[in-house]
Design a protein around this motif. Structure first.
Motif, PDB file in Angstrom:
ATOM      1  N   ARG A  42      61.729  40.152  32.190  1.00  0.00           N
ATOM      2  CA  ARG A  42      62.108  38.829  32.708  1.00  0.00           C
ATOM      3  C   ARG A  42      61.052  38.239  33.652  1.00  0.00           C
ATOM      4  O   ARG A  42      61.124  37.072  34.008  1.00  0.00           O
ATOM      5  CB  ARG A  42      63.442  38.920  33.449  1.00  0.00           C
ATOM      6  N   TRP A  43      60.098  39.059  34.095  1.00  0.00           N
ATOM      7  CA  TRP A  43      59.128  38.638  35.099  1.00  0.00           C
ATOM      8  C   TRP A  43      57.829  38.170  34.471  1.00  0.00           C
ATOM      9  O   TRP A  43      57.371  38.730  33.481  1.00  0.00           O
ATOM     10  CB  TRP A  43      58.847  39.784  36.061  1.00  0.00           C
ATOM     11  N   VAL A  44      57.218  37.144  35.067  1.00  0.00           N
ATOM     12  CA  VAL A  44      55.914  36.643  34.638  1.00  0.00           C
ATOM     13  C   VAL A  44      55.015  36.538  35.862  1.00  0.00           C
ATOM     14  O   VAL A  44      55.493  36.446  37.002  1.00  0.00           O
ATOM     15  CB  VAL A  44      56.027  35.268  33.942  1.00  0.00           C
ATOM     16  N   ALA A  45      53.721  36.553  35.627  1.00  0.00           N
ATOM     17  CA  ALA A  45      52.765  36.441  36.729  1.00  0.00           C
ATOM     18  C   ALA A  45      52.759  35.019  37.270  1.00  0.00           C
ATOM     19  O   ALA A  45      52.725  34.051  36.513  1.00  0.00           O
ATOM     20  CB  ALA A  45      51.372  36.827  36.240  1.00  0.00           C
ATOM     21  N   LEU A  46      52.817  34.901  38.589  1.00  0.00           N
ATOM     22  CA  LEU A  46      52.715  33.619  39.260  1.00  0.00           C
ATOM     23  C   LEU A  46      51.287  33.431  39.784  1.00  0.00           C
ATOM     24  O   LEU A  46      50.689  32.379  39.617  1.00  0.00           O
ATOM     25  CB  LEU A  46      53.732  33.550  40.399  1.00  0.00           C
ATOM     26  N   ALA A  47      50.741  34.476  40.390  1.00  0.00           N
ATOM     27  CA  ALA A  47      49.364  34.448  40.880  1.00  0.00           C
ATOM     28  C   ALA A  47      48.849  35.878  40.982  1.00  0.00           C
ATOM     29  O   ALA A  47      49.613  36.813  41.203  1.00  0.00           O
ATOM     30  CB  ALA A  47      49.275  33.773  42.235  1.00  0.00           C
ATOM     31  N   GLN A  48      47.547  36.029  40.811  1.00  0.00           N
ATOM     32  CA  GLN A  48      46.886  37.326  40.917  1.00  0.00           C
ATOM     33  C   GLN A  48      45.577  37.104  41.659  1.00  0.00           C
ATOM     34  O   GLN A  48      44.798  36.232  41.282  1.00  0.00           O
ATOM     35  CB  GLN A  48      46.636  37.853  39.506  1.00  0.00           C
ATOM     36  N   ILE A  49      45.349  37.852  42.730  1.00  0.00           N
ATOM     37  CA  ILE A  49      44.119  37.748  43.514  1.00  0.00           C
ATOM     38  C   ILE A  49      43.433  39.108  43.494  1.00  0.00           C
ATOM     39  O   ILE A  49      43.993  40.106  43.935  1.00  0.00           O
ATOM     40  CB  ILE A  49      44.391  37.321  44.976  1.00  0.00           C
ATOM     41  N   ASP A  50      42.234  39.121  42.983  1.00  0.00           N
ATOM     42  CA  ASP A  50      41.470  40.344  42.809  1.00  0.00           C
ATOM     43  C   ASP A  50      40.601  40.611  44.035  1.00  0.00           C
ATOM     44  O   ASP A  50      40.254  39.686  44.773  1.00  0.00           O
ATOM     45  CB  ASP A  50      40.577  40.193  41.572  1.00  0.00           C
ATOM     46  N   SER A  51      40.240  41.861  44.254  1.00  0.00           N
ATOM     47  CA  SER A  51      39.191  42.166  45.216  1.00  0.00           C
ATOM     48  C   SER A  51      37.926  41.478  44.717  1.00  0.00           C
ATOM     49  O   SER A  51      37.686  41.396  43.515  1.00  0.00           O
ATOM     50  CB  SER A  51      38.957  43.680  45.307  1.00  0.00           C
ATOM     51  N   ASP A  52      37.134  40.965  45.645  1.00  0.00           N
ATOM     52  CA  ASP A  52      35.995  40.149  45.237  1.00  0.00           C
ATOM     53  C   ASP A  52      34.886  40.285  46.276  1.00  0.00           C
ATOM     54  O   ASP A  52      35.016  39.788  47.393  1.00  0.00           O
ATOM     55  CB  ASP A  52      36.466  38.697  45.110  1.00  0.00           C
ATOM     56  N   ASP A  53      33.814  40.964  45.910  1.00  0.00           N
ATOM     57  CA  ASP A  53      32.699  41.168  46.836  1.00  0.00           C
ATOM     58  C   ASP A  53      32.085  39.844  47.295  1.00  0.00           C
ATOM     59  O   ASP A  53      31.662  39.709  48.437  1.00  0.00           O
ATOM     60  CB  ASP A  53      31.616  42.032  46.197  1.00  0.00           C
ATOM     61  N   GLU A  54      32.037  38.855  46.413  1.00  0.00           N
ATOM     62  CA  GLU A  54      31.404  37.574  46.750  1.00  0.00           C
ATOM     63  C   GLU A  54      32.147  36.826  47.852  1.00  0.00           C
ATOM     64  O   GLU A  54      31.542  36.078  48.608  1.00  0.00           O
ATOM     65  CB  GLU A  54      31.283  36.703  45.509  1.00  0.00           C
ATOM     66  N   THR A  55      33.456  37.017  47.952  1.00  0.00           N
ATOM     67  CA  THR A  55      34.236  36.326  48.986  1.00  0.00           C
ATOM     68  C   THR A  55      34.608  37.251  50.140  1.00  0.00           C
ATOM     69  O   THR A  55      35.251  36.820  51.091  1.00  0.00           O
ATOM     70  CB  THR A  55      35.532  35.741  48.393  1.00  0.00           C
ATOM     71  N   GLY A  56      34.257  38.525  50.034  1.00  0.00           N
ATOM     72  CA  GLY A  56      34.566  39.479  51.090  1.00  0.00           C
ATOM     73  C   GLY A  56      36.022  39.926  51.102  1.00  0.00           C
ATOM     74  O   GLY A  56      36.504  40.409  52.119  1.00  0.00           O
ATOM     75  N   MET A  57      36.710  39.765  49.981  1.00  0.00           N
ATOM     76  CA  MET A  57      38.116  40.201  49.911  1.00  0.00           C
ATOM     77  C   MET A  57      38.172  41.579  49.261  1.00  0.00           C
ATOM     78  O   MET A  57      37.629  41.785  48.173  1.00  0.00           O
ATOM     79  CB  MET A  57      38.942  39.220  49.072  1.00  0.00           C
ATOM     80  N   MET A  58      38.805  42.523  49.937  1.00  0.00           N
ATOM     81  CA  MET A  58      38.961  43.868  49.390  1.00  0.00           C
ATOM     82  C   MET A  58      40.371  44.337  49.709  1.00  0.00           C
ATOM     83  O   MET A  58      40.757  44.434  50.870  1.00  0.00           O
ATOM     84  CB  MET A  58      37.936  44.825  49.995  1.00  0.00           C
ATOM     85  N   TRP A  59      41.152  44.576  48.681  1.00  0.00           N
ATOM     86  CA  TRP A  59      42.552  44.997  48.834  1.00  0.00           C
ATOM     87  C   TRP A  59      42.608  46.489  48.535  1.00  0.00           C
ATOM     88  O   TRP A  59      42.606  46.883  47.379  1.00  0.00           O
ATOM     89  CB  TRP A  59      43.459  44.206  47.898  1.00  0.00           C
ATOM     90  N   GLY A  60      42.624  47.302  49.577  1.00  0.00           N
ATOM     91  CA  GLY A  60      42.598  48.750  49.389  1.00  0.00           C
ATOM     92  C   GLY A  60      41.257  49.146  48.796  1.00  0.00           C
ATOM     93  O   GLY A  60      40.211  48.720  49.252  1.00  0.00           O
ATOM     94  N   ASP A  61      41.282  49.927  47.754  1.00  0.00           N
ATOM     95  CA  ASP A  61      40.070  50.393  47.066  1.00  0.00           C
ATOM     96  C   ASP A  61      39.907  49.583  45.782  1.00  0.00           C
ATOM     97  O   ASP A  61      40.276  50.029  44.700  1.00  0.00           O
ATOM     98  CB  ASP A  61      40.198  51.888  46.768  1.00  0.00           C
TER      99      ASP A  61
END
Length: 89
Positions: A42-61
């Motif tokens: 029943r669930w669908v993706a609304l948003a997904q944000i990846d770790s991204d070296d270019e923007t300095g975002m790192m979620w865990g490993d």
């Protein structure tokens, strides 16, 4: 590298569509027991944000953040019914 993995850009940010999980189906993370498989469909993706070296975002490993919503709630505009989960690489 698998054929599917080769189709995903290095940063897998997205709005809507189908999640590209790191570990297992993220729909299972937000599904309610005991009928997990039925609920997960029943669930669908609304948003997904990846770790991204270019923007300095790192979620865990090298993880990804996922917001999911039931298709019926999305159609009704009930964004307060969305749920969050994340996976780490």
């Amino acid at each position: 590298m698998t054929a599917l993995a080769a189709t995903v850009p290095s940063s897998a940010h997205q709005i809507g569509g189908y999640a590209f999980p790191i570990q297992h189906a993220v729909e299972q993370d937000v599904a309610i027991w005991p009928a997990v498989q039925e609920e997960a469909r029943r669930w669908v993706a609304l948003a997904q944000i990846d770790s991204d070296d270019e923007t300095g975002m790192m979620w865990g490993d090298a993880g990804r953040l996922h917001w999911l919503i039931r298709a019926a709630d999305l159609a009704a505009g009930r964004f307060d019914a969305a749920s969050f989960t994340w996976q780490c690489g």
